[in-house]
Design a protein around this motif. Structure first.
Motif, PDB file in Angstrom:
ATOM      1  N   ASP A   1       3.909  -9.485  -6.539  1.00  0.00           N
ATOM      2  CA  ASP A   1       4.045 -10.303  -7.768  1.00  0.00           C
ATOM      3  C   ASP A   1       2.861  -9.979  -8.659  1.00  0.00           C
ATOM      4  N   GLY A   2       1.565  -9.595  -8.396  1.00  0.00           N
ATOM      5  CA  GLY A   2       0.770  -9.200  -9.274  1.00  0.00           C
ATOM      6  C   GLY A   2       1.063  -7.916 -10.105  1.00  0.00           C
ATOM      7  N   LEU A   3       1.576  -7.084  -9.336  1.00  0.00           N
ATOM      8  CA  LEU A   3       2.180  -5.803 -10.245  1.00  0.00           C
ATOM      9  C   LEU A   3       3.216  -5.957 -11.250  1.00  0.00           C
ATOM     10  N   ILE A   4       4.106  -6.925 -10.754  1.00  0.00           N
ATOM     11  CA  ILE A   4       5.252  -7.342 -11.638  1.00  0.00           C
ATOM     12  C   ILE A   4       4.442  -8.147 -12.982  1.00  0.00           C
ATOM     13  N   ARG A   5       3.624  -9.317 -12.571  1.00  0.00           N
ATOM     14  CA  ARG A   5       3.139  -9.928 -13.787  1.00  0.00           C
ATOM     15  C   ARG A   5       2.317  -9.066 -14.690  1.00  0.00           C
ATOM     16  N   ALA A   6       1.751  -8.218 -14.082  1.00  0.00           N
ATOM     17  CA  ALA A   6       0.584  -7.338 -15.013  1.00  0.00           C
ATOM     18  C   ALA A   6       1.634  -6.273 -15.795  1.00  0.00           C
ATOM     19  N   ALA A   7       2.362  -5.698 -15.070  1.00  0.00           N
ATOM     20  CA  ALA A   7       3.267  -4.677 -15.701  1.00  0.00           C
ATOM     21  C   ALA A   7       4.398  -5.025 -16.753  1.00  0.00           C
ATOM     22  N   SER A   8       4.717  -6.460 -16.671  1.00  0.00           N
ATOM     23  CA  SER A   8       6.000  -6.959 -17.272  1.00  0.00           C
ATOM     24  C   SER A   8       5.548  -7.574 -18.709  1.00  0.00           C
ATOM     25  N   ASP A   9       4.142  -7.837 -18.794  1.00  0.00           N
ATOM     26  CA  ASP A   9       3.646  -8.460 -19.895  1.00  0.00           C
ATOM     27  C   ASP A   9       3.315  -7.283 -20.993  1.00  0.00           C
ATOM     28  N   LYS A  10       4.684  -7.329 -21.890  1.00  0.00           N
ATOM     29  CA  LYS A  10       4.712  -6.349 -22.839  1.00  0.00           C
ATOM     30  C   LYS A  10       3.581  -6.377 -23.939  1.00  0.00           C
ATOM     31  N   VAL A  11       3.101  -7.531 -24.237  1.00  0.00           N
ATOM     32  CA  VAL A  11       2.270  -8.057 -25.463  1.00  0.00           C
ATOM     33  C   VAL A  11       0.870  -7.629 -24.821  1.00  0.00           C
ATOM     34  N   ARG A  12       0.342  -7.833 -23.688  1.00  0.00           N
ATOM     35  CA  ARG A  12      -1.096  -7.506 -23.325  1.00  0.00           C
ATOM     36  C   ARG A  12      -1.389  -6.649 -22.357  1.00  0.00           C
ATOM     37  N   ALA A  13      -0.138  -6.186 -21.660  1.00  0.00           N
ATOM     38  CA  ALA A  13      -0.410  -5.129 -20.624  1.00  0.00           C
ATOM     39  C   ALA A  13      -0.791  -3.818 -21.280  1.00  0.00           C
ATOM     40  N   PRO A  14      -1.997  -3.040 -20.718  1.00  0.00           N
ATOM     41  CA  PRO A  14      -2.218  -1.815 -21.107  1.00  0.00           C
ATOM     42  C   PRO A  14      -1.109  -0.679 -20.931  1.00  0.00           C
ATOM     43  N   ARG A  15      -0.968   0.025 -21.853  1.00  0.00           N
ATOM     44  CA  ARG A  15       0.215   1.032 -21.504  1.00  0.00           C
ATOM     45  C   ARG A  15       0.524   1.517 -20.231  1.00  0.00           C
ATOM     46  N   HIS A  16      -0.770   2.100 -19.488  1.00  0.00           N
ATOM     47  CA  HIS A  16      -0.411   2.622 -18.195  1.00  0.00           C
ATOM     48  C   HIS A  16       0.262   1.627 -17.233  1.00  0.00           C
ATOM     49  N   LEU A  17       0.031   0.145 -17.389  1.00  0.00           N
ATOM     50  CA  LEU A  17       0.718  -0.574 -16.605  1.00  0.00           C
ATOM     51  C   LEU A  17       2.083  -0.952 -17.125  1.00  0.00           C
ATOM     52  N   SER A  18       2.602  -1.043 -18.507  1.00  0.00           N
ATOM     53  CA  SER A  18       3.770  -1.309 -18.975  1.00  0.00           C
ATOM     54  C   SER A  18       4.602  -0.124 -18.818  1.00  0.00           C
ATOM     55  N   GLU A  19       4.075   1.134 -18.661  1.00  0.00           N
ATOM     56  CA  GLU A  19       5.028   2.153 -18.301  1.00  0.00           C
ATOM     57  C   GLU A  19       5.663   2.010 -16.764  1.00  0.00           C
ATOM     58  N   ILE A  20       5.199   1.248 -15.902  1.00  0.00           N
ATOM     59  CA  ILE A  20       5.503   1.046 -14.687  1.00  0.00           C
ATOM     60  C   ILE A  20       6.993   0.659 -14.730  1.00  0.00           C
ATOM     61  N   ILE A  21       7.286  -0.457 -15.314  1.00  0.00           N
ATOM     62  CA  ILE A  21       8.508  -1.197 -15.650  1.00  0.00           C
ATOM     63  C   ILE A  21       9.263  -0.251 -16.091  1.00  0.00           C
ATOM     64  N   GLU A  22       9.087   0.288 -17.355  1.00  0.00           N
ATOM     65  CA  GLU A  22       9.802   1.302 -18.109  1.00  0.00           C
ATOM     66  C   GLU A  22      10.298   2.207 -17.241  1.00  0.00           C
TER      67      GLU A  22
END
Length: 183
Positions: free
Chosen positions: A56-77
């Protein structure tokens, strides 16, 4: 499953199945720090399993497209793209400085994430867009009916039945005469 209900047990068995089948090279890390880290993992081994506790921590951090740093948002992408590219190839990212950061091509990426957490934490980690962007459509979600099983002795080494280990090895070898995707 609920907190303290033994969710780590299936993670241990999944890892031990690969280790005892001598397929430990298919086992990715216990954490994902970035989308580029995932690409590096699949570049080294195109078929990999991430066993993740408290997903859940990874999903929460990576799926916040507004506040997540690029290196985390790339995980879901990346998870979405790897799933779609599993029958062909992932063609990586183009960078301006290609000498230092060449584009990576991964033939038939097959990345599985086996994550566990409590139901409330899991559902709370998702954003409303997860139902629309394909994230949920690429998941198999299981909720335990038995959140608090009777305690039992699970001490000692995890011993995977030999027949199961043989099946893992057979799956890894593939079908005799099959021409694997050309690299």
């Amino acid at each position: 499953a609920g907190s303290s209900s033994g969710k780590n047990h299936p993670l241990t068995w999944a890892q031990e199945c690969l280790v005892q089948s001598e397929l430990h090279n298919r086992l990715a890390g216990s954490r994902i720090a970035s989308g580029q880290g995932m690409i590096a993992t699949l570049e080294a081994q195109p078929t990999s399993l991430y066993p993740l506790d408290e997903i859940d921590g990874l999903i929460r951090a990576a799926s916040d497209k507004v506040r997540a740093p690029r290196h985390l948002s790339e995980i879901i992408e990346n998870l979405l793209t790897f799933y779609t590219s599993s029958h062909s190839a992932f063609n990586g990212t183009d960078y301006a400085n290609r000498k230092e950061r060449p584009r990576v091509r991964i033939e038939q990426p097959s990345l599985s994430v086996f994550g566990v957490c409590t139901p409330d934490a899991f559902w709370g980690s998702l954003k409303s867009g997860s139902a629309l962007d394909g994230t949920l459509g690429r998941m198999l979600i299981f909720e335990s009916d038995d959140n608090y099983p009777f305690p039992r002795d699970v001490s000692g080494d995890v011993v995977i039945p030999a027949m199961l280990l043989d099946l893992f090895r057979a799956i890894d070898r593939g079908v005799e005469g099959h021409n694997h995707f050309p690299a």
